[in-house]
Design an enzyme around this catalytic site. Structure first.
Site, PDB file in Angstrom:
ATOM      1  N   SER A 154       0.830  -1.205   0.000  1.00 56.34           N
ATOM      2  CA  SER A 154       0.000   0.000   0.000  1.00 56.34           C
ATOM      3  C   SER A 154       0.868   1.260   0.000  1.00 56.34           C
ATOM      4  CB  SER A 154      -0.954  -0.047   1.198  1.00 56.34           C
ATOM      5  OG  SER A 154      -1.970   0.917   1.081  1.00 56.34           O
ATOM      6  N   ASP A 252     -10.082  -4.721  -4.312  1.00 50.17           N
ATOM      7  CA  ASP A 252      -9.312  -3.593  -3.784  1.00 50.17           C
ATOM      8  C   ASP A 252      -9.467  -2.408  -4.727  1.00 50.17           C
ATOM      9  OD1 ASP A 252      -7.475  -1.840  -2.679  1.00 50.17           O
ATOM     10  OD2 ASP A 252      -5.712  -3.048  -3.159  1.00 50.17           O
ATOM     11  N   HIS A 282      -7.719  -5.585   0.110  1.00 54.59           N
ATOM     12  CA  HIS A 282      -6.502  -4.778   0.209  1.00 54.59           C
ATOM     13  C   HIS A 282      -5.562  -5.273   1.310  1.00 54.59           C
ATOM     14  CE1 HIS A 282      -4.096  -1.126  -0.308  1.00 54.59           C
ATOM     15  NE2 HIS A 282      -4.101  -0.990   1.004  1.00 54.59           N
TER      16      HIS A 282
END
Length: 324
Positions: A154, A252, A282
């Site tokens: 991320s 996601d 995610h």
């Protein structure tokens, strides 16, 4: 593939509380730290050391994991996710332990500065400092600086790819591979996956708006003014970057931008493998203890790094999205 039912139950269990973007910052950070309870059991790595690495604004905390004492191993500098606002060394500890043990690499779990207290470029500056330190000091901790990878999930994947690009631009250090898991790369937030998965899957459109605003220290109407070093999808030149592995999750909002970035890398001649992990969300990297299927993310990450460290020739670049 339908959403893994155990992940659906995990999401339902957390849906009753306030949305993360509506929480006070301290509650948001606590909620992210708590996800450590959902990770796979942590490997018992024989050498684990907390270090302080010199950074541009003071020491940067780093936790080092060496799974084979007395052996010189490749190095993985890992940057945690959390929207540049949350996350920590402790939050990443189980993942980094398992990554070190299974990859057979020295992993440096990096505790960079967080926004809003420290907006861009603080996190990036710390990430670059730790990467440079790892390259210069590998011999002191049993690491092989000739086999140095940057990795993250991320927001951490954002940092990893920018660290790799700036290393290319500034003459080093040489990076052998970049592992990007669910990378946050673009402030546009206008892809099909953002439209289809805006809410209900943990990482939401509104949460990403908050994270970008906080990291950049600017309102959304000014996002277009942010430099590519914060928004790497805008990087003007991707040629000459290290080979990359990009892992995206089917459910996601960030899925499409990760795959678009992989296509840009391939078009620039960078060797890249991209896999869309079906049935996952995610934060899949952190919930293997909830849904064993999420372990596929770890398996792919380990396989990519082991292959990268074993390569003696540059692989052929590829663009295919592999849907498992």
């Amino acid at each position: 593939m339908p959403l893994d039912p155990r992940i659906a139950a995990f999401l339902d269990a957390h849906a009753a509380g306030p949305a993360m973007q509506d929480m006070p910052l301290e509650d948001f950070r606590a909620a992210i730290e708590a996800i450590v309870e959902c990770c796979a059991p942590a490997a018992a790595v024989p050498v684990v050391k907390d270090l302080s690495v010199p950074g541009p604004a003071g020491p940067v905390p780093v936790r080092l994991y060496h799974p084979r004492p007395g052996t010189v191993l490749p190095i993985v500098v890992y940057f945690h996710g959390g929207g540049w606002m949350t996350g920590s060394i402790d939050h990443m500890d189980p993942v980094c332990r398992n990554l070190a043990e299974e990859t057979e690499a020295v992993v440096l779990n990096t505790g960079y500065r967080l926004a809003p207290e420290h907006p861009f470029p603080a996190a990036l500056d710390d990430a670059r400092a730790v990467t440079a330190w790892a390259a210069a000091n590998g011999a002191s901790f049993g690491g092989d600086a000739a086999r140095l990878a940057v990795a993250g999930d991320s927001a951490g994947a954002n940092l990893a790819t920018v660290v790799a690009a700036l290393a290319r631009d500034t003459g080093g250090p040489r990076i052998a591979h970049q592992l990007l898991i669910c990378p946050a790369l673009d402030t546009a937030m206008d892809t099909e996956s953002y439209r289809e998965l805006a809410d209900g899957y943990g990482c939401t459109h509104d949460l990403m708006r908050l994270c970008w605003r906080t990291y950049l220290g600017m309102p959304e109407e000014s996002f277009r003014d942010a430099p590519w070093q914060a928004v790497p999808m805008r990087a003007p030149d991707l040629t000459g970057l290290p080979p990359a592995t990009v892992l995206t999750m089917e459910y996601d909002p960030l899925r499409d931008e990760g795959e678009a970035y992989a296509r840009r890398l391939a078009a620039a001649g960078v060797p890249v493998d991209v896999t869309r992990c079906l049935g996952l969300i995610h934060c899949a990297l952190h919930i293997e203890g909830v849904a064993p299927r999420a372990g596929r993310v770890r398996e792919l990450a380990v396989g990519a790094l082991r292959s990268a460290f074993a390569l003696t020739a540059v692989p052929v670049s590829g663009t295919a999205v592999l849907q498992e």
